[in-house]
Design an enzyme around this catalytic site. Structure first.
Site, PDB file in Angstrom:
ATOM      1  N   LYS A 183       0.853  -1.201   0.000  1.00  0.00           N
ATOM      2  CA  LYS A 183       0.000   0.000   0.000  1.00  0.00           C
ATOM      3  C   LYS A 183       0.886   1.246   0.000  1.00  0.00           C
ATOM      4  O   LYS A 183       1.407   1.660   1.029  1.00  0.00           O
ATOM      5  CB  LYS A 183      -0.909   0.035   1.229  1.00  0.00           C
ATOM      6  CG  LYS A 183      -2.016   1.090   1.045  1.00  0.00           C
ATOM      7  CD  LYS A 183      -2.530   1.655   2.337  1.00  0.00           C
ATOM      8  CE  LYS A 183      -1.681   2.726   2.905  1.00  0.00           C
ATOM      9  NZ  LYS A 183      -1.452   3.916   2.077  1.00  0.00           N
ATOM     10  N   GLY A 235       6.825   5.050   8.105  1.00  0.00           N
ATOM     11  CA  GLY A 235       6.082   6.308   8.145  1.00  0.00           C
ATOM     12  C   GLY A 235       6.263   7.005   9.475  1.00  0.00           C
ATOM     13  O   GLY A 235       7.286   6.838  10.146  1.00  0.00           O
ATOM     14  N   GLU A 257       9.532   1.252  10.723  1.00  0.00           N
ATOM     15  CA  GLU A 257      10.637   2.138  10.289  1.00  0.00           C
ATOM     16  C   GLU A 257      10.080   3.550  10.369  1.00  0.00           C
ATOM     17  O   GLU A 257       9.289   3.953   9.521  1.00  0.00           O
ATOM     18  CB  GLU A 257      11.033   1.866   8.836  1.00  0.00           C
ATOM     19  CG  GLU A 257      11.357   0.438   8.485  1.00  0.00           C
ATOM     20  CD  GLU A 257      12.710   0.014   8.977  1.00  0.00           C
ATOM     21  OE1 GLU A 257      13.553   0.883   9.273  1.00  0.00           O
ATOM     22  OE2 GLU A 257      12.920  -1.206   9.073  1.00  0.00           O
ATOM     23  N   CYS A 291      13.945  10.506   6.144  1.00  0.00           N
ATOM     24  CA  CYS A 291      13.824  10.071   7.544  1.00  0.00           C
ATOM     25  C   CYS A 291      15.137  10.238   8.297  1.00  0.00           C
ATOM     26  O   CYS A 291      15.138  10.563   9.477  1.00  0.00           O
ATOM     27  CB  CYS A 291      13.367   8.623   7.598  1.00  0.00           C
ATOM     28  SG  CYS A 291      14.412   7.507   6.657  1.00  0.00           S
ATOM     29  N   GLU A 392      10.530  16.081  14.607  1.00  0.00           N
ATOM     30  CA  GLU A 392      10.867  15.866  13.200  1.00  0.00           C
ATOM     31  C   GLU A 392      10.041  16.853  12.373  1.00  0.00           C
ATOM     32  O   GLU A 392       8.808  16.753  12.343  1.00  0.00           O
ATOM     33  CB  GLU A 392      10.534  14.434  12.789  1.00  0.00           C
ATOM     34  CG  GLU A 392      10.894  14.139  11.352  1.00  0.00           C
ATOM     35  CD  GLU A 392      10.454  12.763  10.885  1.00  0.00           C
ATOM     36  OE1 GLU A 392       9.331  12.346  11.188  1.00  0.00           O
ATOM     37  OE2 GLU A 392      11.262  12.108  10.199  1.00  0.00           O
TER      38      GLU A 392
HETATM   39  P1  NAD Z   1       2.513   8.730   7.339  1.00  0.00           P
HETATM   40  O1  NAD Z   1       2.708   8.033   8.629  1.00  0.00           O
HETATM   41  O2  NAD Z   1       1.531   9.834   7.278  1.00  0.00           O
HETATM   42  O3  NAD Z   1       2.052   7.694   6.202  1.00  0.00           O
HETATM   43  C1  NAD Z   1       2.806   6.558   5.885  1.00  0.00           C
HETATM   44  C2  NAD Z   1       1.902   5.528   5.219  1.00  0.00           C
HETATM   45  O4  NAD Z   1       0.907   5.110   6.159  1.00  0.00           O
HETATM   46  C3  NAD Z   1       1.142   6.047   4.009  1.00  0.00           C
HETATM   47  O5  NAD Z   1       1.065   5.015   3.066  1.00  0.00           O
HETATM   48  C4  NAD Z   1      -0.235   6.350   4.576  1.00  0.00           C
HETATM   49  O6  NAD Z   1      -1.261   6.310   3.613  1.00  0.00           O
HETATM   50  C5  NAD Z   1      -0.389   5.210   5.562  1.00  0.00           C
HETATM   51  N1  NAD Z   1      -1.356   5.435   6.630  1.00  0.00           N
HETATM   52  C6  NAD Z   1      -1.763   6.617   7.162  1.00  0.00           C
HETATM   53  N2  NAD Z   1      -2.642   6.391   8.153  1.00  0.00           N
HETATM   54  C7  NAD Z   1      -2.808   5.041   8.248  1.00  0.00           C
HETATM   55  C8  NAD Z   1      -3.574   4.193   9.083  1.00  0.00           C
HETATM   56  N3  NAD Z   1      -4.382   4.673  10.029  1.00  0.00           N
HETATM   57  N4  NAD Z   1      -3.486   2.849   8.903  1.00  0.00           N
HETATM   58  C9  NAD Z   1      -2.657   2.340   7.965  1.00  0.00           C
HETATM   59  N5  NAD Z   1      -1.901   3.095   7.121  1.00  0.00           N
HETATM   60  C10 NAD Z   1      -1.979   4.431   7.269  1.00  0.00           C
HETATM   61  O7  NAD Z   1       3.950   9.207   6.882  1.00  0.00           O
HETATM   62  P2  NAD Z   1       4.340  10.031   5.590  1.00  0.00           P
HETATM   63  O8  NAD Z   1       3.973  11.459   5.768  1.00  0.00           O
HETATM   64  O9  NAD Z   1       3.847   9.318   4.373  1.00  0.00           O
HETATM   65  O10 NAD Z   1       5.942   9.865   5.627  1.00  0.00           O
HETATM   66  C11 NAD Z   1       6.751  10.636   6.435  1.00  0.00           C
HETATM   67  C12 NAD Z   1       7.221   9.854   7.643  1.00  0.00           C
HETATM   68  O11 NAD Z   1       7.818   8.625   7.247  1.00  0.00           O
HETATM   69  C13 NAD Z   1       8.305  10.607   8.388  1.00  0.00           C
HETATM   70  O12 NAD Z   1       8.095  10.497   9.773  1.00  0.00           O
HETATM   71  C14 NAD Z   1       9.574   9.881   7.960  1.00  0.00           C
HETATM   72  O13 NAD Z   1      10.653  10.037   8.839  1.00  0.00           O
HETATM   73  C15 NAD Z   1       9.088   8.479   7.882  1.00  0.00           C
HETATM   74  N6  NAD Z   1       9.992   7.642   7.074  1.00  0.00           N
HETATM   75  C16 NAD Z   1      10.760   6.698   7.703  1.00  0.00           C
HETATM   76  C17 NAD Z   1      11.656   5.930   6.966  1.00  0.00           C
HETATM   77  C18 NAD Z   1      12.545   4.882   7.614  1.00  0.00           C
HETATM   78  O14 NAD Z   1      13.066   4.044   6.909  1.00  0.00           O
HETATM   79  N7  NAD Z   1      12.743   4.919   8.929  1.00  0.00           N
HETATM   80  C19 NAD Z   1      11.756   6.122   5.571  1.00  0.00           C
HETATM   81  C20 NAD Z   1      10.967   7.086   4.975  1.00  0.00           C
HETATM   82  C21 NAD Z   1      10.076   7.847   5.733  1.00  0.00           C
END
Ligand code: NAD
Length: 488
Positions: A183, A235, A257, A291, A392
């Site tokens: 997803k 995320g 992650e 991230c 962050e």
């Molecule tokens: P986000 O948490 O808003 O969304 C991430 C994913 O989760 C998306 O696909 C989103 O549609 C989905 N999602 C949202 N709500 C959900 C729910 N209730 N149930 C299931 N899925 C849901 O994050 P973002 O804005 O897309 O990305 C930014 C974040 O990701 C930052 O905090 C960044 O540091 C982190 N990130 C971490 C890594 C790592 O490897 N540690 C890599 C890239 C990004």
């Protein structure tokens, strides 16, 4: 010069990919994708709801037994074939990165190479997964382990590096014999859909890779599905909490992650030119939306002014603008909402005097006014307890704080709830080893950054998560050992 129009001809079929079937009228609604460079709409993205997530999981489950039984060398060859197809389509996939989230061409064009390396690296694992022979006592017996896949893995990924995220996650999951419902974020669904198409072209059996873009509701329905064997989420921390609560319903294991507030720690004996170049990448690379970007800069007071001067002078020369232009180093942030949120943090910091604003902090106008551009922003003398130093921001904001001793540097470096990466700058090997051990981070980089290595484990500690991608740890994340004991 106005921003180059989005290359919308690169957008693949946006219908959900379940098995070999495309679904263009799902129940999760529609997301209007816009190009971050100019805010103009590009494509409507159908989103999966609970109905489509159920179909995708059932489709994956139907493919699972045969895929798990497929010999390792066959899985290896399919992953290698997928890597070859990514190589064939590298230019288009790079263009798609720019289109999806405004990533500048310079960075986007490196991403297919990173994805290919991950696919080839984990292809190499597919035919080397075996168990262990376990010594037993006091009874004589034969005891061994079988490394088994989890079954249907739900991969939920963010929007900030779609091609790399997809390859990093998909490759170990498939090498280990799992099937996938992927997803992607509704903000950046195109690459995942294209990779799904390429997986079919490579010869992966239909149902092994299913791609269902969705928003929060679709993602939650996926996590709650009773037939999911494991969830792996990349995320933000708040989403992680919701996902953990949903996964609790069926006690499904979840890999996490998450985000970070990684620090550059610049000691008095550091090579300041190199440290400055790396520190500025904390805001330049993906406009600070990575991230592991080092967005806190902790500097020994003996070199603090020199470091500040060098970084601000370099940032003033960074070409910010049209992400489609070859010379652009820094593009927009992902959305209007992100732009407002980041500028809100800057305003609060200015109002509360949490640091001295030295540059940036504003939305860029002129030809860039319609896009989501924020200039590289530097705050000096940042209060370590403030939002600027603790949260962050996921935008182009760098926070400088001085320190006087190694002990203070460590206290500052470890003084947030995160623990993803740490960047050390010193010419003393003993300092490098000592601080590497003491710093709370999943990865430490000393006097340089290797890029995204397929062979090294990457992940966080504390609230940066507990999953690992990369290296052997990355494939172990998607295997569980079964023990077999036979009396002899
Ligand atoms: P986000 O948490 O808003 O969304 C991430 C994913 O989760 C998306 O696909 C989103 O549609 C989905 N999602 C949202 N709500 C959900 C729910 N209730 N149930 C299931 N899925 C849901 O994050 P973002 O804005 O897309 O990305 C930014 C974040 O990701 C930052 O905090 C960044 O540091 C982190 N990130 C971490 C890594 C790592 O490897 N540690 C890599 C890239 C990004």
């Amino acid at each position: 010069m106005p921003v180059t129009a989005a290359p919308t001809d690169l957008i693949p079929d946006t219908g959900l990919l379940i098995g070999e079937t495309r679904s263009t009228d799902p129940t999760g609604g529609v997301h209007q994708h816009v190009y971050a460079g100019d805010g103009r709409p590009t494509a409507e993205v159908p989103l999966g709801g609970a109905v489509e997530m159920d179909t995708a999981v059932r489709t994956a489950r139907a493919a699972q037994a045969a895929w798990a039984a497929t010999r390792g060398n066959v899985r290896r060859d399919l992953l290698l074939r997928l890597a070859d197809l990514v190589e064939r389509d590298a230019a288009d996939l790079a263009g798609l990165q720019t289109l999806e989230n405004g990533c500048p061409r310079q960075f986007a064009s490196a991403m297919p190479g990173v994805a290919i390396e991950h696919l080839r690296y984990y292809a190499g694992w597919a035919d080397k997964i075996g168990g262990q022979v376990v010594p037993t006592w006091p009874v004589r017996a034969v005891d061994y382990t079988l490394d088994e896949p989890y079954g249907v893995v739900a991969l939920i990924i963010p929007w900030n590096g779609p091609l790399v995220s997809v390859a990093q996650m998909l490759a170990p999951v498939l090498a280990a014999g799992n099937v996938v419902v992927l997803k992607p974020s509704e903000l950046a669904p195109f690459t995942a859909l294209r990779i799904g198409e390429l997986a079919l072209e490579a010869g992966f059996p239909p149902g092994v890779v299913n791609v269902v873009p969705g928003a929060a509701a679709g993602g939650e329905a996926l996590v709650r599905h009773p037939d999911i064997g494991k969830v792996h989420f990349t995320g933000g921390g708040n989403t992680a909490r919701t996902i953990l609560a949903a996964a609790a319903e069926h006690l499904v294991p979840v890999g996490l992650e998450l985000g970070g507030k990684s620090a550059h720690v610049v000691f008095g004996d550091a090579d300041i030119r190199m440290a400055a170049r790396l520190a500025m990448s904390g805001v330049v690379a993906l406009s600070g939306q990575g991230c592991a970007n080092g967005t806190r800069v902790l500097v020994h007071s003996s070199v603090y002014d020199e470091m500040l001067r060098t970084v601000t002078a370099r940032l003033a020369r960074v070409p910010v603008g049209d992400p489609a232009q070859e010379r652009t180093m820094m593009g927009p942030v992902v959305s209007e909402g992100a732009c407002r949120r980041i500028l809100g943090v800057v305003e609060r910091a200015r109002g509360a005097r949490h640091g001295r604003l030295l540059s940036g902090g504003e939305r860029l106008g002129g030809d860039l006014a319609a896009g989501y551009f924020i200039g590289p922003t530097v705050f000096a003398d940042v209060d370590p307890a403030s939002e600027l130093a603790q949260e962050e921001i996921f935008g182009p904001v760098l926070a400088f704080t001085p320190f006087d001793s190694e002990e203070e540097a460590l206290r500052l470096a470890n003084g947030t709830r995160y623990g993803l990466g740490a960047y050390l700058h010193t010419s003393d090997l003993r300092t490098a080893h000592r601080v590497s051990r003491a710093v709370a981070a999943g990865s430490v980089w000393v006097n340089g950054v290797p890029g995204v290595l397929p062979s090294a484990p990457f992940g966080g500690v504390r609230q940066s998560g507990w999953g690992r991608i990369g290296g052997e740890a990355g494939v172990r994340e998607f295997l569980r050992p079964k023990n077999v004991w036979i009396a002899s």
